[in-house]
Design a protein around this motif. Structure first.
Motif, PDB file in Angstrom:
ATOM      1  N   TRP A  29       0.825  -1.207   0.000  1.00 29.78           N
ATOM      2  CA  TRP A  29       0.000   0.000   0.000  1.00 29.78           C
ATOM      3  C   TRP A  29       0.858   1.254   0.000  1.00 29.78           C
ATOM      4  O   TRP A  29       2.041   1.201   0.299  1.00 29.78           O
ATOM      5  CB  TRP A  29      -0.915   0.019   1.226  1.00 29.78           C
ATOM      6  CG  TRP A  29      -0.163  -0.011   2.520  1.00 29.78           C
ATOM      7  CD1 TRP A  29       0.459   1.036   3.154  1.00 29.78           C
ATOM      8  CD2 TRP A  29       0.098  -1.156   3.326  1.00 29.78           C
ATOM      9  NE1 TRP A  29       1.081   0.613   4.308  1.00 29.78           N
ATOM     10  CE2 TRP A  29       0.869  -0.743   4.446  1.00 29.78           C
ATOM     11  CE3 TRP A  29      -0.249  -2.501   3.245  1.00 29.78           C
ATOM     12  CZ2 TRP A  29       1.288  -1.604   5.443  1.00 29.78           C
ATOM     13  CZ3 TRP A  29       0.182  -3.358   4.245  1.00 29.78           C
ATOM     14  CH2 TRP A  29       0.928  -2.912   5.322  1.00 29.78           C
ATOM     15  N   CYS A  43      -6.107   0.323   2.620  1.00 28.62           N
ATOM     16  CA  CYS A  43      -5.200   1.205   1.883  1.00 28.62           C
ATOM     17  C   CYS A  43      -5.991   2.285   1.132  1.00 28.62           C
ATOM     18  O   CYS A  43      -7.157   2.115   0.792  1.00 28.62           O
ATOM     19  CB  CYS A  43      -4.310   0.401   0.948  1.00 28.62           C
ATOM     20  SG  CYS A  43      -5.156  -0.728  -0.170  1.00 28.62           S
ATOM     21  N   SER A  47      -3.374   3.793  -3.630  1.00 22.58           N
ATOM     22  CA  SER A  47      -2.764   2.465  -3.563  1.00 22.58           C
ATOM     23  C   SER A  47      -3.305   1.566  -4.668  1.00 22.58           C
ATOM     24  O   SER A  47      -4.418   1.770  -5.149  1.00 22.58           O
ATOM     25  CB  SER A  47      -3.061   1.818  -2.209  1.00 22.58           C
ATOM     26  OG  SER A  47      -2.482   2.551  -1.159  1.00 22.58           O
TER      27      SER A  47
END
Length: 117
Positions: A29, A43, A47
């Motif tokens: 992430w 995340c 990401s």
């Protein structure tokens, strides 16, 4: 905003120190977000896998808070607006020594190429 009290649980503990799904599947992430209702750590939308937003779509939990050191902002997925909110149960962020992006050992050398807008 009468239903805002239904959108968060200040006592909910974070689910961990990293994105729950990325950790379970060997992914990585950029930044982390915390669900203000249940504490799920996912995340961010930059990401590769955008697990915080997926958590919102799966659960309807629409209020998140940054889980980055030094950040205390909230985001409301319903209104698409940043906002302030109450203190949540600690910890307030992932450990300061945890790398960004993370976790250590899983981030590809060309990680910037994999980010979303």
């Amino acid at each position: 905003m009468s239903d805002l009290s239904q959108a968060l649980d200040p006592g909910a503990l974070p689910s961990g120190t990293g994105c729950a799904e990325c950790l379970a599947t060997g992914q990585w992430w950029l930044h982390l977000r915390r669900c203000a209702k249940c504490g799920h750590i996912g995340c961010c939308d930059s990401s590769p896998h955008q697990h915080a937003t997926k958590h919102f779509h799966e659960t309807g939990h629409y209020l998140i808070r940054s889980f980055e050191p030094g950040e205390d902002w909230f985001w409301n997925y319903r209104t698409q607006q940043a906002m302030t909110g109450p203190a949540l149960a600690g910890p307030q962020s992932h450990p300061a020594g945890q790398p960004v992006p993370g976790p250590a050992g899983r981030v590809p050398a060309d990680w910037e190429r994999h980010l979303h807008g």
